[in-house]
Every structure is written in structure tokens, then in C-alpha cells.
Design an enzyme around this catalytic site. Structure first.
Site, short mmCIF file in Angstrom:
data_model
loop_
_atom_site.label_atom_id
_atom_site.label_comp_id
_atom_site.label_asym_id
_atom_site.label_seq_id
_atom_site.Cartn_x
_atom_site.Cartn_y
_atom_site.Cartn_z
N GLU A 275 -79.32 -41.49 32.33
CA GLU A 275 -79.99 -40.84 30.80
C GLU A 275 -79.02 -40.06 30.36
O GLU A 275 -78.92 -38.02 30.49
CB GLU A 275 -81.24 -39.91 31.36
CG GLU A 275 -82.39 -40.42 32.15
CD GLU A 275 -83.44 -39.04 32.60
OE1 GLU A 275 -82.38 -38.36 33.31
OE2 GLU A 275 -83.90 -39.70 33.61
N PRO A 276 -77.92 -40.80 30.00
CA PRO A 276 -77.12 -39.72 28.92
C PRO A 276 -77.15 -39.74 27.95
O PRO A 276 -77.91 -40.13 27.28
CB PRO A 276 -76.24 -40.65 29.04
CG PRO A 276 -76.28 -41.91 29.42
CD PRO A 276 -77.46 -41.99 30.24
N CYS A 346 -78.93 -13.59 8.66
CA CYS A 346 -78.27 -11.97 9.00
C CYS A 346 -78.60 -12.04 9.49
O CYS A 346 -79.10 -11.01 10.33
CB CYS A 346 -79.54 -11.20 7.60
SG CYS A 346 -79.66 -11.85 6.33
N1 LLP Z 1 -82.16 -35.80 31.47
C1 LLP Z 1 -82.74 -34.69 32.00
C2 LLP Z 1 -83.64 -34.49 32.49
C3 LLP Z 1 -81.72 -33.56 30.94
O1 LLP Z 1 -82.52 -32.34 30.84
C4 LLP Z 1 -80.84 -33.78 29.73
C5 LLP Z 1 -80.78 -32.81 29.41
C6 LLP Z 1 -80.24 -35.01 30.01
C7 LLP Z 1 -80.84 -36.20 30.16
C8 LLP Z 1 -79.34 -35.30 28.79
O2 LLP Z 1 -78.28 -34.50 29.19
P1 LLP Z 1 -77.10 -35.07 28.91
O3 LLP Z 1 -76.00 -36.30 29.10
O4 LLP Z 1 -77.22 -34.87 26.88
O5 LLP Z 1 -76.07 -34.00 29.18
N2 LLP Z 1 -78.83 -28.11 24.37
C9 LLP Z 1 -77.72 -28.12 25.10
C10 LLP Z 1 -78.36 -29.13 26.64
C11 LLP Z 1 -79.22 -29.37 26.73
C12 LLP Z 1 -79.43 -30.08 27.91
C13 LLP Z 1 -80.67 -30.29 28.81
N3 LLP Z 1 -81.00 -31.89 29.10
C14 LLP Z 1 -76.78 -28.23 24.16
O6 LLP Z 1 -76.89 -28.21 23.35
O7 LLP Z 1 -76.02 -28.31 25.23
#
Ligand code: LLP
Length: 421
Positions: A275-276, A346
Site C-alpha cells: 500500500e505505498p 497569522c
Molecule cells: N497503509 C496504511 C494503513 C497507512 O496508514 C498509510 C499511511 C499507508 C498505507 C501509506 O503510507 P506511505 O506509503 O504513504 O508512507 N500525513 C503524513 C503521513 C501519514 C501516513 C499515514 N498512513 C505526512 O505528511 O508525512
């Protein structure tokens, strides 16, 4: 690698000058590169070649319909965490059997929507949630495919706000309780227990934590099989990091990550899902903003931009670094100088970078925030009544607005006045 490069001193998004988009749509805005999105998807898909697998894009990273459709057309599945994301994926043409439903608090309504419209599996995070899915499935006369998200108690070595695999986090069930929880799941006739799910955090820049987690998942697979469960699918989550700071970061490549998956889980003869989110969308997007003023402060100069924390909250929220580059490249040899780069909101937290070395800039100049494609537009708000900024998608020498900037009237008229006023 991305497709935002300088040509003759001008920053391009694929074959389109970024300044041309700025003239057409105004600043600030997000711009995504189709070629980069596709490249990153294929890196993962190729990394798992030889294994039965599906790359389910974690659409929380960037969920514009045009982005989803771009990825869906090359065969991506989707990882969704809400009814809204589920419906967005379906609207972009993703078949139900390619949609994985994750998240720690699925409501009955969300479960019903997914079971009615079709779902590949629910990744279940607790026994009460299992009961809820079982109930809705029985009510609808269907059987819900599920995995159980296990929390392997591994330190992902990332920012505390985006680490999810330690026992103190709210996610998953402790791996030590897996045996009992799987036995319980198997006793519910509305559920078909097909596999294991695990996601330990985001922006991981080393393979070590993945290795530890996947080894535990491998052991668990064998144990659960020996207890009679037909474990045939492993969802390994997302989390592979990206180089936010080009100068000093080189996270592992998807190919190395794929190799690790093969090493740790290849012998199990299971279907693999990943799940990237960030690695697919992150470096496929820029946020482009204009310098409103250059303000001389006490001992420091501020670049005051028209983009702000409401448009890109990552620096304020996670102390995140984004490379910020001028849209018109500085002349070679020009001396850089430090700026505090801020938005007009602000709050002192509305600071994108402190004492960042940049070529000299002046009012009206455009700058681009790199690596802003993931968790940028989706986390934006209209704080300070600043309308959500537009999103643009580039494809070769074409570009299109894929979400328009709302007018001030549209923003204001979303509110309604009660009868007593
Ligand atoms: N699968 C699940 C269950 C997740 O909770 C997440 C991310 C992903 C996949 C995808 O992860 P990734 O491959 O994108 O690292 N808003 C934060 C990142 C929050 C990630 C939450 N979960 C930021 O801006 O760094």
C-alpha cells in the site's frame, strides 16, 4: 527520479514550463507529473514481479480523481480508509475487488457501502470492528473477506506522528494476541479470514524495520496455518520513504524493498499486497508559490510567500523538510543567502523553512516546493479563509486543471445562515 527539471534555466513539469502554468492558473497551486506517478507505480509493480501481487495505492496521499484514474488505468488497486475514499476510488473506475479498506474506525455505514459496492478485503483492527463487519455481512447475506492488522511492535524509526507499528500506537492488534483473535474471527460466519495485514509507519528510510516486521509476519503466517487458518494473502502496508532532501538522503529503492519481501515472505506461497502512497505521489508533485514580499527582519530576511501552512501543512505539523527551488534557475555562481521562508497565515508555525540558503529572490518570483505531491493537497484547509488551491496534472506537453480554485463566493456560500439570523 522525477520529471521536474530545468531546461535553459526554467523549471519544467515534463514538457511544460512551470511559469506557464502559473500564468494560466495563478499561484499557489499543486502540479503533478503523470510520467512520475506512472514511473513510481511501475517501480513497485516490477519490484514484486514473479510473485502474485497487487500494488494498492494508498490514496490518502493524493486522491484527486485524475490521479486515481491515471494509476487505475495501469492496473493499480487502491487502499482506502474512509467511505469518501472508497467512493472516490469507485468514481475513478476502480473495481471493488481492487479496493482494500483499511482504517481503525470503520463505521457500519462505511462497511455497508463497501460490501454493497464490492471490496477486495477489509483490514480489521479490533474485535468490535470484526463484530460490526460480521453483522453487516450477515444482514446483507454476503461473506466479507478480511485480514487482521497485526501490530508487530517494531520501531519504524520515523517521526512519532507517523509511526504506527509500536505497541503504544492505536493500530492493529498485538501480534501476541493474534492466535486468539484469529480463532474468534474464524468463528464468525459472516467473515472469510484470508490473510494478515501489517503497516508499521510512513517515511521509513531504512529497510531494517520492514525486515523485522515481515519476519514476524512470516512466522505468524506459519503459526496461523498450523492452527487451521487458510492464510493466502499478506498485506504489507506502505511506508517506504522518499528523499525529501536531495542533498543528503537516499532511502532504499523499491527494487530493494521488493527483494526484501521476496527474501522474508517468498517461501510462503502467498499473494502479496502493498500500500505505498508517498513514494508514488510524493515526488510526482510540486507546490508552486509566489514571493509576495521580501521583508528584512532583525538579523534575518523573510521570504513571504502566497502559499501557507493551510496549503502545505507538513512543515508545521511534522517539522518536515521540503526542498524549495526557484522556478527560474539562478545564474551559475550566484551567491546564495539565508531566508526564513514563511506564508501569510497569522501563526509563527506558518514557517516552511528557517535560514534556508536560496539564491537572491524578489517579489513576484516563483518558487517550487519539491516532494509535495503526497500529503500536500489532501491535507490542505481553508484556514484564514484562503480558498483551497488548484491542482494541475501534466502529461507530456499538455496540462489540465484537475481541481479548480474555488471562488471566494463559492467558499463563503458553503455556509448557511440559520432562520433566526
Ligand atoms: N497503509 C496504511 C494503513 C497507512 O496508514 C498509510 C499511511 C499507508 C498505507 C501509506 O503510507 P506511505 O506509503 O504513504 O508512507 N500525513 C503524513 C503521513 C501519514 C501516513 C499515514 N498512513 C505526512 O505528511 O508525512
Amino acid at each position: 527520479m522525477d520529471h521536474f527539471l530545468y531546461r535553459d534555466g526554467a523549471l519544467y513539469a515534463e514538457d511544460v514550463p512551470v511559469a506557464e502554468i502559473a500564468s494560466a492558473v495563478g499561484t499557489p497551486f499543486y502540479v503533478y507529473s503523470t510520467a512520475t506517478l506512472l514511473r513510481h507505480f511501475h517501480l513497485f509493480d516490477d519490484a514484486l514481479a514473479g510473485m502474485d501481487h497487487l500494488v494498492c495505492y494508498a490514496m490518502k496521499a493524493a486522491s484527486n480523481q485524475a490521479i486515481l484514474k491515471t494509476l487505475a488505468e495501469v492496473g493499480a488497486g487502491m487502499d482506502v480508509v474512509s467511505q469518501g475514499e472508497y467512493l472516490r476510488a469507485r468514481a475513478a473506475g476502480v473495481a471493488g475487488d481492487k479496493i482494500v479498506f483499511s482504517g481503525v474506525g470503520k463505521t457500519h455505514e462505511e462497511i455497508r457501502t463497501a460490501l454493497t459496492g464490492g471490496v477486495r478485503q477489509f483490514n480489521v483492527e479490533s474485535e468490535p470492528e470484526m463484530d460490526a463487519i460480521n453483522e453487516v455481512a450477515l444482514e446483507l447475506g454476503v461473506v466479507a473477506p478480511i485480514t487482521v492488522r497485526v501490530n508487530p511492535d517494531v520501531d519504524a524509526k520515523t517521526h512519532a506522528k507517523i509511526a504506527t507499528g509500536k505497541s503504544e500506537n492505536k493500530f492493529g492488534i498485538p501480534i501476541s494476541r493474534a492466535s486468539a483473535v484469529y480463532a474468534y474471527a474464524a468463528s464468525l460466519s459472516g467473515l472469510d479470514v484470508i490473510g494478515i495485514d501489517c503497516h508499521i509507519g510512513s517515511q521509513l528510510t531504512e529497510l531494517g524495520p520492514f525486515r523485522l516486521a515481515y519476519q514476524k509476519v512470516a512466522e505468524l503466517t506459519e503459526m496461523l496455518r498450523s492452527e487451521g487458518h487458510d492464510i493466502r494473502r499478506l498485506d504489507l502496508g506502505g511506508g517506504l520513504g522518499i528523499p525529501y532532501e536531495r542533498s543528503n538522503e537516499a532511502p532504499p529503492l523499491p527494487s530493494e524493498y521488493g527483494q526484501l519481501i521476496k527474501e522474508t515472505l517468498g517461501h510462503l506461497n502467498v499473494e502479496i499486497e502493498i500500500e505505498p502512497g508517498r513514494l508514488i505521489a510524493g515526488n510526482a508533485g510540486l507546490m508552486v508559490s509566489k514571493v509576495i514580499y521580501v521583508k528584512s527582519g532583525e538579523g534575518r530576511d523573510f521570504l513571504i510567500l502566497d502559499g501557507a501552512m493551510n496549503d502545505l501543512i507538513r512543515p508545521a505539523m511534522y517539522e518536515a523538510h521540503h526542498d524549495i527551488v526557484p522556478v527560474t534557475e539562478a545564474e551559475p555562481g550566484i551567491e546564495q543567502r539565508p531566508y526564513d521562508i514563511v506564508g501569510p497565515v497569522c501563526e509563527s508555525g506558518d514557517t516552511f523553512a528557517k535560514q534556508r540558503m536560496m539564491p537572491p529572490l524578489q517579489a513576484g518570483d516563483l518558487v517550487a516546493f519539491r516532494s509535495a505531491g503526497a500529503y500536500g493537497a489532501v491535507m490542505a484547509s481553508e484556514y484564514n479563509s484562503r480558498p483551497l488551491i488548484p491542482e494541475v496534472l501534466v502529461h507530456g506537453d499538455q496540462f489540465a486543471v484537475i481541481r479548480a480554485r474555488p471562488s471566494f463566493d463559492e467558499m463563503i456560500n458553503r455556509d448557511t445562515i440559520p432562520s433566526w439570523l
